[in-house]
Write an enzyme that holds these catalytic residues in place. Structure first.
Site, PDB file in Angstrom:
ATOM      1  N   CYS A 127      -7.412  -0.253  -5.202  1.00 42.06           N
ATOM      2  CA  CYS A 127      -6.825  -1.180  -4.216  1.00 42.06           C
ATOM      3  C   CYS A 127      -6.679  -0.476  -2.862  1.00 42.06           C
ATOM      4  O   CYS A 127      -7.414   0.468  -2.551  1.00 42.06           O
ATOM      5  CB  CYS A 127      -5.495  -1.723  -4.725  1.00 42.06           C
ATOM      6  SG  CYS A 127      -4.857  -3.122  -3.757  1.00 42.06           S
ATOM      7  N   ASP A 198       4.031  -1.039  -5.912  1.00 36.31           N
ATOM      8  CA  ASP A 198       4.762  -2.150  -5.306  1.00 36.31           C
ATOM      9  C   ASP A 198       6.207  -2.146  -5.753  1.00 36.31           C
ATOM     10  O   ASP A 198       7.094  -2.541  -4.999  1.00 36.31           O
ATOM     11  CB  ASP A 198       4.081  -3.479  -5.632  1.00 36.31           C
ATOM     12  CG  ASP A 198       2.806  -3.594  -4.827  1.00 36.31           C
ATOM     13  OD1 ASP A 198       1.764  -3.125  -5.294  1.00 36.31           O
ATOM     14  OD2 ASP A 198       2.879  -4.088  -3.675  1.00 36.31           O
TER      15      ASP A 198
HETATM   16  C1  RUB Z   1      -1.421  -3.588  -2.656  1.00 36.79           C
HETATM   17  C2  RUB Z   1      -1.071  -2.540  -3.650  1.00 36.79           C
HETATM   18  C3  RUB Z   1      -0.698  -1.208  -3.093  1.00 36.79           C
HETATM   19  C4  RUB Z   1       0.821  -1.124  -2.949  1.00 36.79           C
HETATM   20  C5  RUB Z   1       1.240   0.116  -2.183  1.00 36.79           C
HETATM   21  O1  RUB Z   1      -1.468  -4.874  -3.225  1.00 36.79           O
HETATM   22  O2  RUB Z   1      -1.017  -2.751  -4.842  1.00 36.79           O
HETATM   23  O3  RUB Z   1      -1.097  -0.177  -3.952  1.00 36.79           O
HETATM   24  O4  RUB Z   1       1.319  -2.256  -2.287  1.00 36.79           O
HETATM   25  O5  RUB Z   1       0.889   0.015  -0.819  1.00 36.79           O
HETATM   26  P1  RUB Z   1      -1.712  -6.132  -2.239  1.00 36.79           P
HETATM   27  P2  RUB Z   1       1.516   1.025   0.244  1.00 36.79           P
HETATM   28  O6  RUB Z   1      -2.991  -5.879  -1.511  1.00 36.79           O
HETATM   29  O7  RUB Z   1      -1.760  -7.301  -3.159  1.00 36.79           O
HETATM   30  O8  RUB Z   1      -0.525  -6.183  -1.290  1.00 36.79           O
HETATM   31  O9  RUB Z   1       1.246   2.392  -0.257  1.00 36.79           O
HETATM   32  O10 RUB Z   1       0.775   0.708   1.519  1.00 36.79           O
HETATM   33  O11 RUB Z   1       2.972   0.735   0.339  1.00 36.79           O
END
Ligand code: RUB
Length: 307
Positions: A127, A198
């Site tokens: 992701c 998340d």
């Molecule tokens: C994004 C996702 C990321 C986390 C962490 O999912 O799973 O790994 O949100 O992001 P989506 P960060 O694209 O559905 O939002 O490290 O930027 O906080």
């Protein structure tokens, strides 16, 4: 509530994505909206804040970093007993403090995480996590020579964001389809897996993009260290009292916009990774064993447990 509603809509359709970006955008929107509405009393400001909270929380359910940010504002605002001269200004400074804490945490996680990347490694991610990208870019800018494998991340292809960010910086990056996760660990001889988060529960379970648990299972098969990189602000206090962190189910049309009639399509956004698959959580407080995180959050961030 135009600004809040627009931000909530942008979060919902993933124009703004990733837990950290979502939290920063939500708090920035609160500041901007309050400047427009300009409440004159504490009570008026609280009514507006609760309304904004309701709209923002409905945008995406699995987002404790955003929820804890709104909580940080409410917690500190309600403890400010004097009637402030400029209410919007006070709330704006609280929002800025939380954003600053998030940014400082991110910088610290990048420093810590980058040390785990060494010359000759192949690092894999899934992701798009701004925190993981930050770690990889920091290691690259420190002069380390390594390869990266990233997944495309169906159905909305957030892996393309990762691939673009890394290649633009010069990091040698290979993109694979999600179902090639296990294949890539073996064929690309992956040495280290880094994913974002998340949400983190009281038991040290991590919620991240759907597919993360599969990646953890494949990592276990090949004994590849699996790390989660996240600030502690993604801790979900509701899980302490027994509630489950909700997993967002998204619109089936993201998967297939013209499906045959009567076809059922499920489109979960996230899934859980049990702590037994996680070697460590790279946080601003250091690399923690998953089960230790709850205690660290209680000690360091009491506001997270406020009502
Ligand atoms: C994004 C996702 C990321 C986390 C962490 O999912 O799973 O790994 O949100 O992001 P989506 P960060 O694209 O559905 O939002 O490290 O930027 O906080």
């Amino acid at each position: 509530m135009e600004i809040i509603e627009k931000t909530a809509a942008d979060i919902k359709r993933l124009k703004i994505q990733g837990a950290t970006n979502i939290a920063v955008s939500a708090l920035t929107a609160i500041t901007e909206q309050l400047k427009v509405l300009n409440p004159k009393t504490v009570q008026e400001a609280l009514t507006l804040l609760y309304k904004m909270k309701e709209i923002l929380f409905q945008s995406r359910p699995t987002e404790p970093a955003m929820r804890n940010g709104v909580k940080y504002i409410l917690y500190n605002f309600q403890r400010n007993i004097r009637e402030p001269d400029d209410i919007s200004e006070l709330i704006s400074s609280l929002a800025s403090q939380y954003i600053k804490m998030l940014k400082e945490a991110k910088t610290r996680i990048q420093l810590i995480g980058a040390k785990r990347i060494v010359d000759g490694m192949t690092v894999m991610t899934h992701c798009h996590s701004s925190i993981v990208s930050g770690i990889i870019i920091k290691a690259f800018q420190d002069g380390k020579k390594f390869d990266v494998v990233c997944t495309e991340t169906r159905p909305l292809y957030q892996g393309h964001i990762t691939a673009r960010e890394l290649t633009e910086k010069g990091v040698k990056t290979t993109l694979i389809v999600d179902s090639a996760m296990r294949w890539a660990i073996r064929q690309k001889e992956v040495d280290l897996i880094l994913v974002g988060a998340d949400a983190i529960t009281s038991e040290g379970v991590v919620l991240n993009k759907i597919g993360t648990r599969l990646l953890a299972l494949a990592a276990e098969e090949y004994n590849v260290p699996f790390y989660v990189a996240t600030p502690c602000f993604k801790f979900s206090p509701e899980t302490v009292i027994g509630n489950l962190e909700e997993i967002e189910l998204r619109d089936p049309r993201e998967v297939w916009d013209n499906p045959p009639e009567n076809l059922i399509i499920d489109n979960p956004a996230f899934e859980t990774v049990a702590r037994k698959y996680i070697h460590g959580i790279i946080t601003e407080l250091g690399i923690l064993p998953p089960a230790y995180l709850y205690g660290a959050v209680v000690e360091k961030y009491p506001f997270i447990f406020s009502d």
